[in-house]
Motif scaffolding. Structure first.
Motif, PDB file in Angstrom:
ATOM      1  N   ILE A   1      42.274  53.746  47.323  1.00  0.00           N
ATOM      2  CA  ILE A   1      41.187  53.580  46.360  1.00  0.00           C
ATOM      3  C   ILE A   1      39.876  53.439  47.120  1.00  0.00           C
ATOM      4  O   ILE A   1      39.819  52.752  48.146  1.00  0.00           O
ATOM      5  N   THR A   2      38.847  54.103  46.630  1.00  0.00           N
ATOM      6  CA  THR A   2      37.554  54.016  47.299  1.00  0.00           C
ATOM      7  C   THR A   2      36.426  53.776  46.296  1.00  0.00           C
ATOM      8  O   THR A   2      36.524  54.148  45.122  1.00  0.00           O
TER       9      THR A   2
ATOM     10  N   ASP B   1      48.842  47.754  40.299  1.00  0.00           N
ATOM     11  CA  ASP B   1      48.413  48.069  38.938  1.00  0.00           C
ATOM     12  C   ASP B   1      47.004  48.632  38.897  1.00  0.00           C
ATOM     13  O   ASP B   1      46.588  49.206  37.882  1.00  0.00           O
ATOM     14  N   ASP B   2      46.247  48.463  39.983  1.00  0.00           N
ATOM     15  CA  ASP B   2      44.901  49.031  40.053  1.00  0.00           C
ATOM     16  C   ASP B   2      44.913  50.487  40.514  1.00  0.00           C
ATOM     17  O   ASP B   2      43.884  51.159  40.448  1.00  0.00           O
TER      18      ASP B   2
ATOM     19  N   LEU C   1      33.705  47.479  36.009  1.00  0.00           N
ATOM     20  CA  LEU C   1      33.348  46.108  36.401  1.00  0.00           C
ATOM     21  C   LEU C   1      34.291  45.579  37.474  1.00  0.00           C
ATOM     22  O   LEU C   1      33.855  45.097  38.525  1.00  0.00           O
ATOM     23  N   THR C   2      35.593  45.657  37.209  1.00  0.00           N
ATOM     24  CA  THR C   2      36.556  45.045  38.135  1.00  0.00           C
ATOM     25  C   THR C   2      36.602  45.780  39.470  1.00  0.00           C
ATOM     26  O   THR C   2      36.803  45.156  40.516  1.00  0.00           O
TER      27      THR C   2
ATOM     28  N   ILE D   1      33.821  56.150  42.134  1.00  0.00           N
ATOM     29  CA  ILE D   1      35.079  55.411  42.268  1.00  0.00           C
ATOM     30  C   ILE D   1      36.223  56.410  42.208  1.00  0.00           C
ATOM     31  O   ILE D   1      36.256  57.278  41.320  1.00  0.00           O
ATOM     32  N   SER D   2      37.143  56.292  43.141  1.00  0.00           N
ATOM     33  CA  SER D   2      38.290  57.205  43.121  1.00  0.00           C
ATOM     34  C   SER D   2      39.601  56.431  43.135  1.00  0.00           C
ATOM     35  O   SER D   2      39.747  55.435  43.852  1.00  0.00           O
ATOM     36  N   ASN D   3      40.515  56.887  42.290  1.00  0.00           N
ATOM     37  CA  ASN D   3      41.904  56.402  42.232  1.00  0.00           C
ATOM     38  C   ASN D   3      42.042  54.956  41.796  1.00  0.00           C
ATOM     39  O   ASN D   3      43.060  54.313  42.080  1.00  0.00           O
TER      40      ASN D   3
END
Length: 707
Positions: free
Chosen positions: A89-90, A58-59, A40-41, A8-10
């Protein structure tokens, strides 16, 4: 076929994050705010996208938000289209397979047929193109006054106009540029991967109107598989409802006859056009949803579910939820389950006391295993992730299942470590040393899981030698908090998440683990000074005798403390080296395969130092040397101290020296520590005002208190 790794990035704190998954269960642990819920999210938002739960500003990782804000102020920083690397985001899900797997569900996703590559890489991207970024810049330039020239406010309200939608790809493991766009090719992931979770925010309460468990029974009924046994029970249930419908319809005819006659008077175009009747149409699912109640039995009495403790209710609720989720994974008998099913259980310890937590983790693997098989014999392929803050759950877990999350050097990101990789640190090419390392690792596993699992969740760690320090250290921490608070901005010691671990003389055994978890560590130990001399035995033969002594004894020449020798890379003959060190010189950093002095790093070795012209050898020695008045003149207050030596020590005419007293007077060290607390007196500003903390401990705790 299994999910081997998730990248997971960023996403929030998951800036450049990688998590290895175990084939069966992965236990994700870590201190507060280390990204457990974010895992999880992130997975849920990418694999199960929903308009109700979109990706928002906010993510975005803090560093990425700063980057976007700077672009709005300085568009030139975007660069040329050829240089641009998409921002966003990836998520990448790496799936491993072998020759024994059924690949029918994933055949369209295999991008590399090289025999050395047995992986599928699913890519999920929420990014902005080069053109979209420029459009964002132009829009902000036109509207920035509307947003008070605040790029962050603009991003918060408009980010979804320039990022997304989520792109799904299957990527060549050997070449990122070679991929298939799943949307363009019409490839669905429904048969490939299914992700479900059980949130820590469960709806169970102990309010009078709470019927969470009762409601869940209807959910279980709706999701139950169509087995012969289940179908037989269902048919019997429906037959009884049909019979009841006929009886109720006759009753309704009488109950509503008056109003039905009134309706009939209004007539219609044709005779009987407005004739109506009221019939019973009981529906099995709706009936269960509103009219099934869970009770719990006690001594032949049934009590409402909310009378039960929250711990039991949460445990039962989780089991019910797992049953529902497993039914969703299995699907109906006319459908095939996904090739891979991933269940995330978030913080199962919520509202449960330790015994319930033990029960949960001991039984969860069997519960999930027993629920995997469908009635047609098909067994779903399941991997489970559990996040927890509970040391009780950790203590009952398989050491190799644990994934430890900790903050990276960059405070806006976290990293994941496999605890099983720690074993690699306890290896050596030298046979004897390798055997010693294996024994150390075996001991460490047993000690951490059976005794001190809370260390995984600590921000800071104190390694101590013995019982006296273990009993007294919390009082010393409180004393410093109370007496040294004026003008200090640091969080009080007792308000910090500090784990105190009794390790005896084995702090070096924990050294690799301390480095692994990255906790600020205070090692409180003894200087253990001594000298050797040649004496004669009873047979007149020479023998070498070890004489323990104070470090300022003229004959003192060595230290037997193996931990000090290890951390400072010294020999036992280097006693003078340890006597000469100042506080900054006792702070160490691990560099180039060994510990080196670094006053800005995170490990401090604290041991006795000269105080009031005396240099003690042990904790008791140090305490007595500065607290003679505290002992008073009545030995009955300290039963752990031998009266003979007590009287000699307080004798003003011919007192025994403190070194001899501390070595010969103490009968029980734990009892002595308790007696010190019992005889403590307090003032308005301090609970323990009538005794002093040895300077080396006070110095160490003061250092530890700092952030």
């Amino acid at each position: 076929m299994k999910v081997a790794n998730i990248k997971i990035s960023n996403y929030r704190l998951l800036k450049d994050f990688s998590l290895d998954l175990e084939d069966n269960l992965s236990l994700i642990i870590g201190k507060n705010n280390t990204g457990k819920t974010s895992i999880l999210t992130a997975i849920d938002k990418f694999i199960n996208p929903s308009e109700k739960n979109p990706i928002t500003i906010d993510d975005f990782n803090v560093n990425l938000k700063k980057k976007l804000s700077s672009i709005l102020v300085d568009p030139e920083s975007i660069g040329t289209e050829e240089e641009y690397k998409p921002l966003g985001i990836t998520l990448r899900v790496i799936i491993d397979y072998d020759e024994n797997d059924d690949l029918s569900a994933v055949r369209n996703l295999i991008m590399n047929l090289d025999i050395s590559h047995n992986s599928i890489v699913l890519g999920f991207e929420y990014q902005a193109t080069w053109n979209k970024l420029h459009l964002m810049v132009n829009t902000y330039d036109e509207q920035k006054e509307k947003y008070n020239n605040d790029p962050n406010l603009f991003l918060k309200e408009n980010i979804q106009n320039y990022f997304g939608p989520i792109k799904r790809k299957s990527i060549d493991p050997a070449d990122d540029a070679n991929f298939v766009d799943l949307a363009k090719e019409g490839i669905s992931l429904r048969e490939v991967i299914c992700f479900k979770y059980i949130s820590a925010k469960r709806s169970v309460t102990n309010k009078n109107n709470d019927k969470t468990l009762s409601t869940q029974t209807s959910q279980i009924y709706k999701k139950s598989p169509a087995s012969d046994e289940h179908q037989s029970s269902t048919n019997a249930f429906k037959d009884k409802l049909r019979s009841t419908d006929l009886e109720l319809t006759d009753i309704y005819r009488s109950m509503f006859s008056e109003v039905l006659q009134k309706v009939a008077k209004f007539g219609g175009i044709e005779q009987n056009e407005t004739d109506i009747k009221i019939a019973s149409t009981l529906q099995d699912r709706e009936l269960l949803e509103g009219n099934t109640t869970v009770f719990y039995a006690h001594d032949d009495h049934n009590f409402p579910e909310h009378y039960n403790g929250l711990g039991y209710m949460n445990l039962i609720s989780m089991i019910f939820e797992i049953e529902v989720v497993m039914s969703e994974f299995k699907r109906t008998l006319t459908e095939s389950p996904s090739a891979i099913n991933v269940l995330f259980i978030e913080e199962p310890e919520a509202h449960t006391h330790p015994q319930m937590q033990y029960i949960f983790i001991k039984n969860i693997k069997n519960l999930l295993s027993d629920s995997r098989e469908r009635t047609d014999g098909i067994s779903i392929n399941l991997q489970t992730l559990i996040s927890t803050h509970s040391s009780h759950i950790v203590s009952e877990s398989d050491f190799n299942d644990i994934k430890y999350l900790r903050k990276s050097i960059d405070k806006n990101s976290v990293e994941s470590k496999n605890l099983k990789d720690l074993q690699k640190e306890y290896r050596s090419s030298e046979v004897t040393q390798d055997a010693a390392y294996k024994r150390q690792f075996k001991f460490l596993k047993q000690y951490l899981t059976l005794n001190r699992s809370e260390i995984f969740f600590a921000e800071k760690v104190i390694l101590i030698e013995g019982d006296t320090e273990r009993v007294l250290l919390p009082a010393m921490m409180r004393k410093i908090d109370q007496e040294e608070s004026e003008g200090i901005s640091y969080t009080p010691l007792l308000s910090q998440n500090i784990s105190i671990i009794e390790v005896g003389a084995h702090s070096k055994t924990f050294e690799k683990f301390i480095r692994f978890i990255g906790a600020k560590t205070l090692v409180i130990t003894d200087i253990d000074s001594y000298y050797e001399k040649i004496t004669m035995d009873d047979n007149g033969k020479e023998k070498q005798e070890t004489i323990v002594c104070s470090p300022n004894d003229p004959n003192a020449e060595k230290t037997s403390n193996s931990s000090l020798l290890f951390f400072h890379d010294k020999n036992k003959e280097d006693l003078e080296y340890f006597k000469s060190l100042t506080l900054p010189q006792k702070i160490l950093s691990f560099k180039n395969g060994k510990w080196e002095k670094d006053e800005n790093d995170s490990l401090l070795t604290a041991y006795q130092m000269e105080e009031k012209s005396y240099h003690p050898r042990s904790f008791e020695d140090a305490f007595f040397s500065i607290n003679k008045e505290f002992l008073g003149d009545d030995s009955y207050r300290f039963p752990s101290l031998t009266k003979k030596w007590f009287d000699k020590y307080i004798d003003d005419q011919d007192p025994t020296d403190v070194f001899t007293f501390s070595n010969k007077a103490i009968g029980s060290k734990p009892s002595l520590a308790i007696e010190i607390l019992i005889n403590s007196k307090g003032t308005q500003n301090s609970e323990f005002s009538n005794w002093k903390i040895p300077s080396y401990i006070k110095e160490g705790l003061t250092w530890l208190r700092k952030n």
